[in-house]
Write a protein that holds these residues in place. Sequence first.
Motif, PDB file in Angstrom:
ATOM      1  N   PHE A  61       0.803  -1.223   0.000  1.00  0.00           N
ATOM      2  CA  PHE A  61       0.000   0.000   0.000  1.00  0.00           C
ATOM      3  C   PHE A  61       0.834   1.272   0.000  1.00  0.00           C
ATOM      4  N   GLY A  62       2.165   1.155   0.055  1.00  0.00           N
ATOM      5  CA  GLY A  62       3.014   2.335   0.200  1.00  0.00           C
ATOM      6  C   GLY A  62       2.824   3.365  -0.890  1.00  0.00           C
ATOM      7  N   MET A  63       2.664   2.919  -2.129  1.00  0.00           N
ATOM      8  CA  MET A  63       2.531   3.861  -3.241  1.00  0.00           C
ATOM      9  C   MET A  63       1.241   4.677  -3.147  1.00  0.00           C
ATOM     10  N   LEU A  64       0.246   4.162  -2.398  1.00  0.00           N
ATOM     11  CA  LEU A  64      -1.021   4.873  -2.266  1.00  0.00           C
ATOM     12  C   LEU A  64      -0.936   6.021  -1.254  1.00  0.00           C
ATOM     13  N   LEU A  65       0.179   6.143  -0.581  1.00  0.00           N
ATOM     14  CA  LEU A  65       0.374   7.235   0.378  1.00  0.00           C
ATOM     15  C   LEU A  65       1.522   8.152  -0.036  1.00  0.00           C
ATOM     16  N   ASN A  66       2.045   7.942  -1.236  1.00  0.00           N
ATOM     17  CA  ASN A  66       3.225   8.685  -1.688  1.00  0.00           C
ATOM     18  C   ASN A  66       2.885   9.431  -2.974  1.00  0.00           C
ATOM     19  N   THR A  67       2.701  10.740  -2.856  1.00  0.00           N
ATOM     20  CA  THR A  67       2.358  11.546  -4.041  1.00  0.00           C
ATOM     21  C   THR A  67       3.592  11.967  -4.827  1.00  0.00           C
ATOM     22  N   VAL A  68       4.774  11.772  -4.277  1.00  0.00           N
ATOM     23  CA  VAL A  68       6.006  12.229  -4.933  1.00  0.00           C
ATOM     24  C   VAL A  68       6.598  11.143  -5.817  1.00  0.00           C
ATOM     25  N   THR A  69       6.855   9.977  -5.227  1.00  0.00           N
ATOM     26  CA  THR A  69       7.521   8.914  -5.993  1.00  0.00           C
ATOM     27  C   THR A  69       6.674   7.661  -6.133  1.00  0.00           C
ATOM     28  N   GLY A  70       5.440   7.654  -5.623  1.00  0.00           N
ATOM     29  CA  GLY A  70       4.589   6.478  -5.762  1.00  0.00           C
ATOM     30  C   GLY A  70       4.324   6.162  -7.220  1.00  0.00           C
ATOM     31  N   ALA A  71       4.722   4.960  -7.656  1.00  0.00           N
ATOM     32  CA  ALA A  71       4.612   4.608  -9.075  1.00  0.00           C
ATOM     33  C   ALA A  71       4.427   3.106  -9.213  1.00  0.00           C
ATOM     34  N   ALA A  72       3.910   2.702 -10.370  1.00  0.00           N
ATOM     35  CA  ALA A  72       3.717   1.281 -10.671  1.00  0.00           C
ATOM     36  C   ALA A  72       3.834   1.086 -12.177  1.00  0.00           C
ATOM     37  N   ARG A  73       4.176  -0.136 -12.577  1.00  0.00           N
ATOM     38  CA  ARG A  73       4.232  -0.436 -14.017  1.00  0.00           C
ATOM     39  C   ARG A  73       2.810  -0.419 -14.584  1.00  0.00           C
ATOM     40  N   PRO A  74       2.551   0.332 -15.622  1.00  0.00           N
ATOM     41  CA  PRO A  74       1.192   0.432 -16.182  1.00  0.00           C
ATOM     42  C   PRO A  74       0.802  -0.854 -16.906  1.00  0.00           C
ATOM     43  N   PRO A  75      -0.481  -1.021 -17.212  1.00  0.00           N
ATOM     44  CA  PRO A  75      -0.929  -2.205 -17.957  1.00  0.00           C
ATOM     45  C   PRO A  75      -0.183  -2.357 -19.279  1.00  0.00           C
ATOM     46  N   LEU A  76       0.051  -3.599 -19.650  1.00  0.00           N
ATOM     47  CA  LEU A  76       0.715  -4.006 -20.897  1.00  0.00           C
ATOM     48  C   LEU A  76       2.225  -3.812 -20.863  1.00  0.00           C
ATOM     49  N   SER A  77       2.768  -3.120 -19.870  1.00  0.00           N
ATOM     50  CA  SER A  77       4.200  -2.795 -19.865  1.00  0.00           C
ATOM     51  C   SER A  77       5.047  -4.031 -19.570  1.00  0.00           C
ATOM     52  N   PRO A  78       6.295  -4.038 -20.019  1.00  0.00           N
ATOM     53  CA  PRO A  78       7.167  -5.206 -19.831  1.00  0.00           C
ATOM     54  C   PRO A  78       7.680  -5.316 -18.397  1.00  0.00           C
ATOM     55  N   HIS A  79       8.022  -6.550 -18.029  1.00  0.00           N
ATOM     56  CA  HIS A  79       8.605  -6.845 -16.721  1.00  0.00           C
ATOM     57  C   HIS A  79      10.054  -7.257 -16.939  1.00  0.00           C
TER      58      HIS A  79
END
Length: 662
Positions: free
Chosen positions: A156-174
């Motif tokens: 849940f950390g990214m849901l409380l971080n407006t500065v660096t909270g990030a995730a790989r978007p749909p379809l993106s490579p791993h």
Amino acid sequence: MPNAPRKVFGVSTEQRTAWDLTRRISPRDQVRVMKRDAYGRLDENNYPLIHRVGPVEPTTPWAMNLADDTGLFRFLCFDFDGKIQGAVDAELMEQAADQCDALSRILDELSIEHVVCQSSGTGGRHLWIALQDGAAKSNVAPVARVAQVTYSQLDFGMLLNTVTGAARPPLSPHRDGSHSTVLRGSLAALAAPSTTTADLAALARLLEERKPALRAQESRPSGPVDTHHRGHRALSAAGAAHMATIDGGSNPSWTGFMCLLSVANAGWTLQDVEHAVKSAPGMEHYRTKNTGRGGRRPRSAGEARARLERQWNVAVQYAALQRPLPAQKPPEDLTELDAIVTGVADLLERFRVNPGRWGATEATSNQQTILRALAYLTLQTGKRVVAASIRDLGPMAGLGRTTAANALIALTEAGYVEKVTASDEGNAAEWRLVSTFSTTPRTVRSQPLHNPRPPAADLPVVTRSADELFNTRAALVAQLEAQLTDQRHDLFTRRGLGHLAGKLYALLKQHSSVTVETAARLLGVTARHTATILGRLRRHKLLVSHRDGWARSKQDLRDQAAKILGVAGTLLARLERYRVEREVWAWWQAEVTTMNTHPRHRPKRPHVSSRPLFEASNAGERVWPRYPRSSDNLADHRCALELVAAGNLNPESRWQYLGDAA
């Protein structure tokens, strides 16, 4: 042209490649990308570089910020993963899929559009929500905090971080070569956001209503209940409801574990559980598995039994930890609870920043564990002063009663705990954590007698702050439970590998790997001592070598190691010994009361060899037989211990005591 496709950053919304989708929906004009090491590999899961959102696609995987440059969240990403510090765990990964499905059903109830993706080839889940007009952190935080205590596999950390909270978007490579794959929902919902802050508030309220209780096994079922199901042994009302939950409810893995926890608290054996799993609707998780596509398929017999045994061992540890807890009571006040939660958080932070204070000797290490157990009792009861006997605190922490008593004496002398009342007439001594807890300025009344709970619906003024308080409390309880149960094992008793080895094993659940120096700093001991402990764990295959030191083995071999060292069953034998000691003490107290009573008023007592017809569990109504005496008419406590241990005072015992105990 009114029907022309909308363009964002010069890209048509009709295109569906990974980078094109990122260009359309990215809240910022840049994304964060991975960096290859000197050998061209992508071994680290971090994104240190910045790449402009433009026509040129990054050559390595990228992560998209959830908030824009003004600090408003444009997207929410719920990241469900089943890894233990980077290593995939099949059981946890299945729990992650179940929890993602459960959240998806809640969103469907609220008509909130979302997209569910399998984030990589390992099976993790990303659940995406696009926010119309954005949402401030204050609007997102209530959802994040309640989701934290509702879903154990949520990052849940990214849901409380407006500065660096990030995730790989749909379809993106791993980095492992796979891609994020859409399982449910339409990508058009991300390009045309429809979720409002009012929807987020409704989501937070619904999650609050359905989150697990502080004592999870007392939670409401996660789905409809089969009222016709009857178990073969008695259970609590909540446990019976979990057992009867049709198809395991909305979260079968959670329901299955609640069933195990309930029956462990009820004293069932593994054979009872194996019988129940054949037909109990709530134990669907141990018969079938999540396919990842919305369905379930049968497990093989070997897989089902292995998973059931592993989960049963965990449930037994949790049940042993929770057994001394008193029954929950109605609420009184939130002010005291606020001070308690703040104090326990401060205590855990002190443990983290000053490990040397608690790792210098075996005695100080035991003191730290006893403090954790007291903090756990304090949080669970919601009271500053808690009754705790050494025969309760010791087993909770995997220690003996003498060790617990010595730890309490040392902690009292050091000013960490205070004995409020001594043990009296069979009642446990009462203790208070005093070094970290302080009365807040808002305290306007004395210590409440009852355990607080969230305020009623007719108190809307304090609902938000109260919800946050109770969610923080639940998160601390979960943290303490994980620490205490991981190190509570036969293998980590003194005759086994030792209590410090258990602490290191528990720490390795929080760290992907440790070096000797890192482990020594975390434990607060010398590098030489740490190397010895690591060697012992490695010898029994509880650790594996890692490129950065040592990591926890994927397979839990603690039971096998305990059998090899001859310590299997140590904790159960200790619990039985303490039960016998308690019953002998109650018997002797009844004998003392009888001796001090006028002969005319003394009850008629049967001989100890007499067969009781029924069991009176209420101590005040129980008729105790004559206490055994030696030839000189003195109390024979050794004989009393043997009689109780043999079950002669138990009405269900088949055997009679035939010796001379006049």
